[in-house]
Design a protein around this motif. Structure first.
Motif, PDB file in Angstrom:
ATOM      1  N   LYS B  43     -12.148  -6.513   1.525  1.00 38.31           N
ATOM      2  CA  LYS B  43     -11.486  -7.683   0.926  1.00 38.31           C
ATOM      3  C   LYS B  43     -11.503  -8.879   1.869  1.00 38.31           C
ATOM      4  CE  LYS B  43      -7.536  -5.442   0.489  1.00 38.31           C
ATOM      5  NZ  LYS B  43      -7.858  -4.149   1.104  1.00 38.31           N
ATOM      6  N   THR B  44     -11.062  -8.644   3.105  1.00 39.58           N
ATOM      7  CA  THR B  44     -11.001  -9.751   4.067  1.00 39.58           C
ATOM      8  C   THR B  44     -12.398 -10.281   4.370  1.00 39.58           C
ATOM      9  OG1 THR B  44      -8.979  -8.873   5.015  1.00 39.58           O
ATOM     10  CG2 THR B  44     -10.224 -10.396   6.391  1.00 39.58           C
ATOM     11  N   THR B  45     -13.342  -9.373   4.457  1.00 35.44           N
ATOM     12  CA  THR B  45     -14.727  -9.802   4.712  1.00 35.44           C
ATOM     13  C   THR B  45     -15.203 -10.740   3.606  1.00 35.44           C
ATOM     14  OG1 THR B  45     -15.155  -7.691   5.810  1.00 35.44           O
ATOM     15  CG2 THR B  45     -17.068  -8.969   5.119  1.00 35.44           C
ATOM     16  N   PRO B  83      -4.537 -16.546   6.005  1.00 35.78           N
ATOM     17  CA  PRO B  83      -5.158 -15.332   6.534  1.00 35.78           C
ATOM     18  C   PRO B  83      -4.186 -14.168   6.562  1.00 35.78           C
ATOM     19  CG  PRO B  83      -4.562 -16.776   8.328  1.00 35.78           C
ATOM     20  CD  PRO B  83      -4.219 -17.511   7.071  1.00 35.78           C
ATOM     21  N   GLN B  84      -4.776 -12.997   6.747  1.00 37.65           N
ATOM     22  CA  GLN B  84      -3.977 -11.772   6.763  1.00 37.65           C
ATOM     23  C   GLN B  84      -3.129 -11.692   8.025  1.00 37.65           C
ATOM     24  OE1 GLN B  84      -6.540  -8.414   6.185  1.00 37.65           O
ATOM     25  NE2 GLN B  84      -4.911  -6.926   6.505  1.00 37.65           N
ATOM     26  N   GLU B  85      -3.723 -12.058   9.157  1.00 35.60           N
ATOM     27  CA  GLU B  85      -2.997 -11.956  10.431  1.00 35.60           C
ATOM     28  C   GLU B  85      -2.159 -13.204  10.659  1.00 35.60           C
ATOM     29  OE1 GLU B  85      -3.310  -9.172  11.987  1.00 35.60           O
ATOM     30  OE2 GLU B  85      -5.025  -8.426  10.833  1.00 35.60           O
ATOM     31  N   LEU B 157      -5.290 -16.002  -0.713  1.00 35.06           N
ATOM     32  CA  LEU B 157      -4.136 -15.404  -0.042  1.00 35.06           C
ATOM     33  C   LEU B 157      -4.542 -13.987   0.360  1.00 35.06           C
ATOM     34  CD1 LEU B 157      -1.521 -16.470  -2.722  1.00 35.06           C
ATOM     35  CD2 LEU B 157      -1.462 -17.248  -0.363  1.00 35.06           C
ATOM     36  N   ASP B 158      -4.711 -13.768   1.643  1.00 35.15           N
ATOM     37  CA  ASP B 158      -5.150 -12.440   2.086  1.00 35.15           C
ATOM     38  C   ASP B 158      -3.927 -11.596   2.429  1.00 35.15           C
ATOM     39  OD1 ASP B 158      -6.711 -10.327   2.771  1.00 35.15           O
ATOM     40  OD2 ASP B 158      -7.807 -11.342   4.378  1.00 35.15           O
ATOM     41  N   GLU B 159      -3.649 -10.647   1.582  1.00 33.49           N
ATOM     42  CA  GLU B 159      -2.486  -9.767   1.717  1.00 33.49           C
ATOM     43  C   GLU B 159      -1.212 -10.563   1.992  1.00 33.49           C
ATOM     44  OE1 GLU B 159      -2.859  -6.053   2.571  1.00 33.49           O
ATOM     45  OE2 GLU B 159      -5.038  -5.963   2.478  1.00 33.49           O
ATOM     46  N   PRO B 160      -0.858 -11.449   1.059  1.00 34.18           N
ATOM     47  CA  PRO B 160       0.244 -12.366   1.340  1.00 34.18           C
ATOM     48  C   PRO B 160       1.595 -11.683   1.491  1.00 34.18           C
ATOM     49  CG  PRO B 160      -0.401 -12.494  -0.966  1.00 34.18           C
ATOM     50  CD  PRO B 160      -1.407 -11.626  -0.286  1.00 34.18           C
TER      51      PRO B 160
HETATM   52 MG   LIG Z   1      -7.916  -7.245   5.015  1.00 31.41          MG
END
Ligand SMILES: [Mg+2]
Ligand SMILES: Nc1ncnc2c1ncn2[C@@H]1O[C@H](COP(=O)(O)OP(=O)(O)O)[C@@H](O)[C@H]1O
Lengths: 253, 311
Positions: B43-45, B83-85, B157-160
């Protein structure tokens, strides 16, 4: 050109320097002044003049170079390494910003900081010795070229470094020895012939020699050669940075 | 024309790991798309490639018709990324950090708009706080503010809501709704099914770098949604009567409930026959209840058999 972005990166980096003013400005200036007091005044008074220039004055250009080379590399490498380290770099990478704009922002800020440091050191030195600058325009040109090319070099290290150790190893193992052996404190004409030849492979020799010429009108190597070498170094750094961005090296998988 | 169009996209990382395999996906203007997949699915990729953080190995992506590589300035101006982080600086003030983001996106300063974004995210009181002084939840709000401050048309929204408290999750969902009203296209990744179920229009399921299915949320549940009929008996059975042995029935532990799984879209669900057989066997029904399978079960099923069910 995304001027707003350049301005943002530049301002951000400058601000960082002023929030850590002790580390960014006070410490390099203090250590230079210490060198100056020890080598220039204390020991220097017992050393005879070099090329008819009193030793205390003779070492001023070298000390300025010593400070700006190390500071340019340290500032520029940290400036780009840190956002890579924290992951903040995602923002720059996902913004409509070209590689050239990123470089101008980061390297421009690092070079500016070095220029400020150089200015303060020269000002401080003028309290100890009677300053005399023979070719002020050339002096500025050398200063500018050096600040920019070594900030670029630092930027490359900041992109290349995988961790904090990497980040410090080049300045420690490469820059510092080259600068000390580059004639900051002596004229390479004072060395035995063999070491004179070895010195010619040290790029810093050309920098310091050229810079010193702009002060006193005397140089170890010809000024044209000095300029050529600095320009060559700048070009090499530009090519490496260009290649790094083109391939996404350590920035983009 | 779709707002984002991904075609034949693959990504192999330098270490040889293939994180994405021939992804084709069209994202419609104004929709909310949830990309659902377990950790490591890619997903993030996928998001990182669209936003310009990772280079694709193969394939193309266009945003509003513009290529993300050739016309990166055009496409990136349209995109906002959370981002996720929690990748944030430390010694910067919230206000400065948000202004920085706007400037990066070549927008001239607009304090009034920035104030609105900060107020919407309950960050206005914190505008002069240093980033390092903020709690995790507040940091995430700052990341959202940074993504919205250049007025993007597409928001990733990456894993919001991963590791976020209930209040922030509610706020986030409300914000997503508000942005949708304003016509912003939203793509969110999640491994929480409830999230996809609650806010998405369409759901894409991704696993091991493959996009297994993308469909309207309702249609997906319809396609895959088996139903279960729970039949509570007046008195428990220890064993099924012989007449029921060839029906797909399960018996609960205590023997009180019979569970019948069926496909509600078939003309003959088998319920009628089942009722008659139960009556004939002399069992007395006390209560009945039907249960729809949730997106969660659909998801598990999809991942187990690699989407064959949909073929
Ligand atoms: Mg991810
Ligand atoms: N920089 C990288 N180098 C090598 N492999 C990576 C890199 N980034 C991610 N991966 C791998 O790619 C796969 C997909 O990762 P990611 O896109 O982060 O998944 P998700 O966001 O769905 O959890 C994972 O197996 C991960 O280990």
């Amino acid at each position: 050109m995304n001027m707003y972005a350049i301005q943002m990166i530049y301002k951000y980096e400058m601000k960082r320097a002023f929030t850590t003013i002790g580390q960014s400005f006070a410490s390099p200036i203090l250590s230079t002044v210490l060198y100056f007091v020890v080598f220039g005044s204390a020991i220097g008074s017992r050393i005879e003049a070099v090329d008819n220039i009193p030793y205390g004055l003779f070492i001023v250009p070298g000390l300025v170079m010593l400070a700006i080379l190390t500071q340019s590399v340290a500032n520029a490498s940290f400036g780009i390494f840190f956002p890579r380290f924290t992951g903040q770099i995602y923002e720059v990478l996902s913004a409509p910003v070209s590689f050239i704009e990123i470089v101008i922002g980061y390297v421009g800020a690092a070079a500016t900081k070095s220029l400020i440091i150089a200015g303060i050191i020269l000002l401080t030195a003028s309290f100890f010795v009677e300053m005399h600058i023979a070719h002020p325009v050339w002096m500025l040109a050398f200063l500018l070229l050096t600040c920019i090319s070594f900030s670029l070099f630092g930027f490359i290290i900041g992109l290349w470094a995988k961790d904090f150790e990497n980040l410090q190893i080049i300045p420690l193992l490469v820059i510092t020895p080259l600068v000390f052996l580059g004639g900051s404190f002596y004229s390479i004409n004072m060395l035995p012939p063999f070491w004179q030849t070895v010195s010619l492979f040290n790029p810093v020799v050309y920098l310091i020699s050229g810079f010193r010429w702009s002060f006193f009108g005397v140089a170890d190597v010809s000024v044209g050669l000095s300029l050529f070498m600095v320009a060559l170094f700048l070009l090499a750094c530009l090519l490496i940075v260009w290649w790094m961005f083109k391939t996404g090296y350590r920035l983009k998988q | 024309m779709p707002i984002v169009s991904i075609s034949n996209l693959s990504k192999t990382y330098n270490d040889g790991f293939q994180a994405l395999k021939n992804i084709d996906l069209e994202i419609q203007r104004g929709e909310i798309l949830a990309l659902l997949g377990p950790n490591g699915a890619g997903k993030t990729t996928l998001i990182s490639i669209i936003c310009g953080i990772v280079n694709a190995s193969k394939g193309t992506v266009t945003v509003d018709g513009a290529d993300i590589v050739k016309d990166y300035r055009t496409t990136r101006e349209l995109i906002g990324l959370v981002p996720q982080e929690l990748a944030l600086g430390a010694f910067e003030k919230v206000w400065d950090s948000v202004c920085f983001s706007r400037g990066l996106f070549a927008k001239k300063p607009d304090p009034a708009y920035i104030e609105k974004v900060l107020r919407d995210l309950s960050l206005w009181d914190k505008r002069n706080s240093l980033l390092m002084e903020l709690s995790g939840g507040m940091k995430r709000r700052v990341l959202i503010a940074k993504a919205l401050v250049h007025e993007p048309r597409v928001l990733f929204l990456d894993e919001p809501t991963a590791g976020v408290d209930v209040e922030l999750r509610k706020d986030m969902w409300a914000l997503v709704e508000q942005l949708r009203q304003a016509g912003v296209t939203i793509i969110l990744t999640t491994h929480y099914i409830e999230e996809a179920e609650a806010i998405a229009d369409r759901v894409g399921v991704i696993n091991r770098g493959e996009l297994l299915v993308v469909d309207e949320k309702q249609a997906l549940m319809h396609k895959l949604g088996k139903r279960q009929l729970e039949i509570e008996l007046a008195s428990p059975v220890s064993e099924l009567p012989a007449s029921l042995s060839n029906v797909a029935l399960e018996v609960s532990q205590d023997g009180h409930v019979l569970i019948y799984t069926y496909d509600p879209h078939k003309t003959d669900t088998g319920i009628d026959a089942l009722m008659k057989t139960i009556a004939a066997a002399g069992l007395i029904i006390k209560d009945m209840n039907t249960v729809k399978s949730s997106l969660e079960e659909i998801f598990v099923k999809l991942i187990k058999n690699g989407g064959e069910e949909l073929a």
